[in-house]
Enzyme design. Structure first.
Site, PDB file in Angstrom:
ATOM      1  N   HIS A 436       0.824  -1.213   0.000  1.00  0.00           N
ATOM      2  CA  HIS A 436       0.000   0.000   0.000  1.00  0.00           C
ATOM      3  C   HIS A 436       0.858   1.263   0.000  1.00  0.00           C
ATOM      4  CE1 HIS A 436      -3.238   2.696   1.791  1.00  0.00           C
ATOM      5  NE2 HIS A 436      -3.868   2.115   0.797  1.00  0.00           N
ATOM      6  N   ARG A 565     -11.207  11.457   8.653  1.00  0.00           N
ATOM      7  CA  ARG A 565     -12.368  11.581   7.774  1.00  0.00           C
ATOM      8  C   ARG A 565     -13.432  10.514   8.030  1.00  0.00           C
ATOM      9  NH1 ARG A 565     -10.821   9.498   2.853  1.00  0.00           N
ATOM     10  NH2 ARG A 565     -12.154   7.716   3.167  1.00  0.00           N
TER      11      ARG A 565
END
Length: 691
Positions: A436, A565
């Site tokens: 990632h 978020r």
């Protein structure tokens, strides 16, 4: 703190709260109407993924008889009940909002009509469209003793059709059939305008098929027609150890995913009881059946808003990313990076800077090698083409392709094959770990020596999402970062014993420990009576150990501000536990995606960029990267970006101890961080007030 309240918010319930914040953007009358419609589409596609992955996993646990509580105090069965209740309420609110948005669009001349509202000429036009375009594509599928129930595709819309015959006895069961609404055709059918009308009018494809359903079942009478939609388990279950060829194994799994176990059945309001019972029995759905008062799957609104021409007043003001000034002023990119590091902030600054870095490296005769990680790549990727050209020119090109990027596997397989054909070394990462990290390493020959140039990002190398996500990219030729970058690629592509990282924090080996030691250092400063502060921006925070570490720091007097978020399992503001922690979430036009971590460090401030959220999977099951920003000027820019987020009082919501969010409202002048960031001087000029 309520003595019955867990120290942690449940991850899946926190996700529901996040999707509700997305829904609030669809409900916000200050957002333009077509943007509100887009947010409705995002709520639907988010919920689809949540059902097919998270809820599917919970259902698997229930079926396996798993009853152990998670660290937030929920058993799988108890959590499932809460989730179903909350999602049902959210869907009700979503469709109420959909009707409100539709009314607003109708006033602006954009209208969805039912077929009986059409004029005679409009009716004739859509009937012709059905017979010429739709009818040839349809396949009626009868279900009876000789024809078993068909295997239904996940997330496709079908019509359940009940049929009778003339003079059929009332006690006889109706005939049952299924018709798929073809996804190859647009879901919304444009209707020619009425005379002297400037309106844009549409009908839904499923309603048009329903109107003509008798053309598919000649000799039968139609009793009832109702839409339904099935969501299946979409989680990949790979035996990587036993996979001879990971590419082939993933291709097989993608095919299997289409037939995963059903996890949710949505159906149109007022479905005939016989049809509903048939679906319930055949699909073995009991509790997770959701009646929808409106069109199924509102994600079609994303394509709809993109197809509509004009109506600029109903959209966000167009924003063109600017090319970074540093690169604009310097023709020789490598000369610039030898002189100083460069930071880019997408989508306010253009992703072309990344494309140009790789393209110039591909064409430069002095570049010997390019190494890069690819997680999610856009459709027509300039990067992939540049890498292929570099390999064809004889450069050593190594690409670490993450095949297991959920729902992007097929695209990544295609790029992997293309790169292999061009002569690139394509590596599929390490067994059991997703790659990632977002990093590019360019090795260049300069005056009898080799110099490394590095790009580290918080977001994927994807030109499309770089226009929609906020992300940071760092270009540097710093020798310490270059040495760490080489070591990282050696670890991923070859055999390498654990490396003593000079700059990077790398998961799964030492990133978590590095973060813990940096948090511990702030604790020590606080205990000595010195100012101590941490600011961290990320997508999600759910790792229990990390949360406990932040609780300890708060109890020691460290001031902690978190910009999260999505999912946040930490409870802020709890006396004796987390009263020094504040958590906000910003949901706005762009998806907040950058990961930035700031430590006050006794006044010798440190700032890091990272690919990793603080979730268990990122810290323990993925190859992730955290990179320091050494340039003082760039550190101040990053602190300024954090300041903009923290001072937002229009699109920011604050997490309360009970796990719910409320809008941030204060007496300060209105400040919307994403709108302020469009003026690049607002974050490139140092005026950070924190610390």
């Amino acid at each position: 703190m309520n003595k019955h309240m867990s120290r942690y918010v449940n991850r899946d319930l926190s996700w529901i709260e996040f999707n509700r914040r997305v829904l609030e953007e669809a409900q916000d009358p200050d957002n333009p109407l077509l943007e509100r419609a887009k947010f409705l589409a995002i709520v639907s596609s988010n919920l689809d993924e949540f059902m097919s992955v998270r809820v599917a996993g919970i259902q698997d646990q229930i079926k396996a008889g798993y009853t152990k509580m998670d660290f937030t105090g929920y058993t799988p069965a108890g959590l499932w009940r809460r989730l179903m209740k909350r999602t049902a309420q959210m869907v009700t609110d979503q469709y109420r909002t959909y009707r409100e948005v539709l009314r607003g669009l109708a006033k602006e001349g954009i209208a969805f009509r039912s077929l009986d509202e059409l004029s005679a000429s409009q009716e004739k036009a859509v009937d012709e469209y059905f017979h010429e375009i739709v009818f040839p594509v349809l396949t009626p599928m009868a279900v009876d003793q000789s024809r078993p129930f068909p295997l239904l595709h996940t997330k496709e819309i079908y019509l359940a059709v009940l049929l009778g015959r003339e003079n059929m006895p009332p006690e006889e069961e109706p005939f049952f059939a299924i018709v798929q609404v073809p996804s190859i055709l647009q879901r919304f059918v444009s209707v020619p305008g009425r005379t002297n009308s400037k309106k844009n009018e549409f009908v839904l494809l499923e309603e048009l098929i329903e109107r003509h359903i008798n053309t598919l079942f000649y000799g039968y009478t139609t009793i009832a027609v109702h839409p339904f939609r099935l969501t299946r388990n979409a989680d990949l279950t790979l035996n990587e150890e036993g996979a001879e060829d990971l590419l082939e194994e993933i291709e097989k799994e993608i095919r299997r995913r289409r037939w995963g176990l059903p996890v949710r059945l949505e159906y149109g309001k007022g479905m005939h009881p016989y049809a509903l019972q048939m679906l319930k029995e055949e699909l073995e759905q009991g509790d997770n059946m959701i009646e929808i008062d409106g069109p199924l799957d509102l994600s079609f609104l994303m394509r709809f808003t993109g197809t509509l021409q004009g109506y600029e007043s109903l959209r966000f003001e167009r924003m063109e990313p600017v090319y970074p000034l540093e690169f604009e002023e310097e023709d020789d990119l490598f000369a610039l990076l030898r002189e100083r590091d460069v930071l880019v902030y997408h989508p306010y600054e253009s992703f072309d800077s990344v494309n140009d870095f790789v393209t110039e490296s591909a064409h430069d005769p002095d570049v010997l090698a390019i190494k890069m990680t690819l997680y999610r790549v856009s459709g027509q990727s300039e990067l992939v083409q540049a890498l292929a050209k570099a390999a064809e020119a004889g450069k050593q090109v190594t690409v670490v392709v993450e095949l297991k990027a959920r729902f992007d596997e097929e695209r990544n397989i295609a790029w992997a094959r293309q790169l292999e054909k061009a002569g690139c070394h394509v590596v599929y990462g390490l067994v059991g770990l997703k790659t990632h990290a977002k990093i590019t390493l360019v090795v260049r020959r300069e005056q009898q020596m080799l110099r490394r140039y590095v790009h580290v990002g918080t977001g994927n190398y994807n030109g499309n999402t770089a226009k929609l996500y906020t992300d940071i990219g760092l270009f540097t030729s710093h020798p310490v970062i270059g040495a760490d970058a080489s070591a990282l690629f050696n670890e991923v592509t070859g055999y390498s014993s654990p490396y003593d990282w000079k700059a990077f924090g790398v998961a799964p080996t030492d990133l978590k420990q590095k973060l813990f030691s940096l948090i511990e250092r702030e604790k020590e400063h606080a205990s000595e009576g010195k100012p101590a502060k941490i600011i961290a921006k990320m997508n999600s925070l759910s790792n229990q150990e990390m949360i406990d570490k932040l609780y300890e720091a708060s109890q020691s007097g460290v001031k902690i501000e978190l910009i999260v978020r999505g999912v946040c399992c930490l409870r802020p503001g709890v006396p004796g536990l987390s009263e020094n922690i504040r958590v906000i979430s910003i949901v706005d036009r762009f998806l907040e995606h950058s990961r930035i971590v700031y430590f006050h460090n006794g006044g010798d401030e440190e700032v890091y960029l990272s690919s990793a959220d603080w979730m268990t999977r990122n810290l323990t099951r993925r190859i992730e990267l955290m990179c320091p920003v050494f340039d003082v000027r760039l550190r101040k820019i990053l602190m300024n970006i954090l300041r903009l987020n923290l001072e937002d009082n229009i699109k920011s919501r604050e997490l309360l101890p009970g796990g719910v969010y409320e809008p941030v409202r204060n007496e300060l002048p209105p400040m919307r961080s994403q709108f302020e960031a469009r003026n690049i001087s607002n974050w490139k000029t140092y005026r950070y007030s924190g610390g």
